[in-house]
Scaffold this motif. Sequence first.
Motif, short mmCIF file in Angstrom:
data_model
loop_
_atom_site.label_atom_id
_atom_site.label_comp_id
_atom_site.label_asym_id
_atom_site.label_seq_id
_atom_site.Cartn_x
_atom_site.Cartn_y
_atom_site.Cartn_z
N LYS A 111 0.78 -1.04 0.13
CA LYS A 111 0.45 0.13 0.53
C LYS A 111 0.75 1.14 0.05
O LYS A 111 0.57 2.13 -0.84
N TYR A 112 1.69 1.04 0.52
CA TYR A 112 2.99 2.16 0.91
C TYR A 112 3.10 2.71 -0.62
O TYR A 112 3.79 3.94 -0.60
N VAL A 113 4.07 1.19 -1.44
CA VAL A 113 4.97 1.81 -2.10
C VAL A 113 3.90 1.93 -3.44
O VAL A 113 3.97 2.85 -4.24
N SER A 114 2.10 1.50 -3.12
CA SER A 114 1.74 1.97 -4.87
C SER A 114 1.54 3.71 -4.23
O SER A 114 1.13 4.24 -5.43
N GLY A 115 1.69 4.82 -3.12
CA GLY A 115 1.90 6.06 -3.57
C GLY A 115 2.61 6.56 -3.84
O GLY A 115 2.56 7.55 -3.46
N LEU A 116 3.97 5.90 -3.84
CA LEU A 116 5.04 6.41 -4.53
C LEU A 116 4.88 6.62 -5.83
O LEU A 116 4.40 5.37 -7.20
N LYS A 117 5.76 8.19 -6.21
CA LYS A 117 5.69 7.70 -8.38
C LYS A 117 7.23 7.28 -8.65
O LYS A 117 8.05 7.14 -7.47
#
Length: 307
Positions: A111-117
């Motif tokens: 979930k955290y990585v999904s918010g990284l560009k």
Amino acid sequence: MTLQQLEYVVAVDKYRHFVNAAESCGITQSTLSSMLRKLEEELDIVIFDRNSHPIRPTKAGEAIIQQAKVVLYHSKQLMEMSMSERQKACGHINLGVTTTIAPTLMPKLFKYVSGLKDVTLTAKELYRDDIVRMLKRAELDMAIMSLPEQECDLLEIPLYKERLWAFVSPNDPLSQAESIDFSNMPHERLWALKHEICFQQQIAGLNCCEPIGNSKYESGDVATLLWIVEQNEGFTTVPELQIPLIREEHKHLVKPFVNPIPIRQVSLFVRNDYVRESLLNLMVQGIRQIIPVDMQDEMMQKDVIRI
């Protein structure tokens, strides 16, 4: 010999099929076959047995393939070293994680990585020994695991320390106890994951991975092991962060260890030649948001980790 040829070798080894390997490389089969033939002639070695189905590497070819992976890894590292800091904070991460850590960490980490560009993550749940081997072969970029002793060939970034608890079968005499004496526990009734680190052996040097009676469990699934214990007798160990995942009706089967309280160190590992500091710090920042502050290592609480 070119890096492109080495990429073709690795692709054929991955797919064990010339057509599929060529498609993955964006070239025709004839081009791939021709380039591999030229490489084999240059090295005077047959890398692949083309008469086998599926295609497989020769004994000499296996050594070439493993070295090709390391060469390509270092090539990638050199390219990344030339990027700007902004560009370094993007790319793909191949992560290995052990079976006793993945259930509690990976859902929130994805979930955290999904918010990284411009950052993508592939995680593989693997046994500890497989992770160490794949890291050394440059088949993984990073790994999250707990090692009983430091691997001198890997760089370790301590993440957090986690208390271990006992999960006791309702059919076992220990189910009536309020706590379990760690220094005097009945090892003959301990269930442990066959391919995972035995927590007690990791911490106290105890030989406790023997099967109970005429049974043993050789998988790496903690949840299944808990069900086995619950239906039979004996007990097993549970990492603290996994306790919330236990069904509510079974929470009373979780008992604290005392004398002493066992704790394991969970760390992030990379190769000693890893250079992507920005990606490494992004991963650490994500884990920092998941793990309770009182469990975090001082290293993880730093603003920037330098390698």
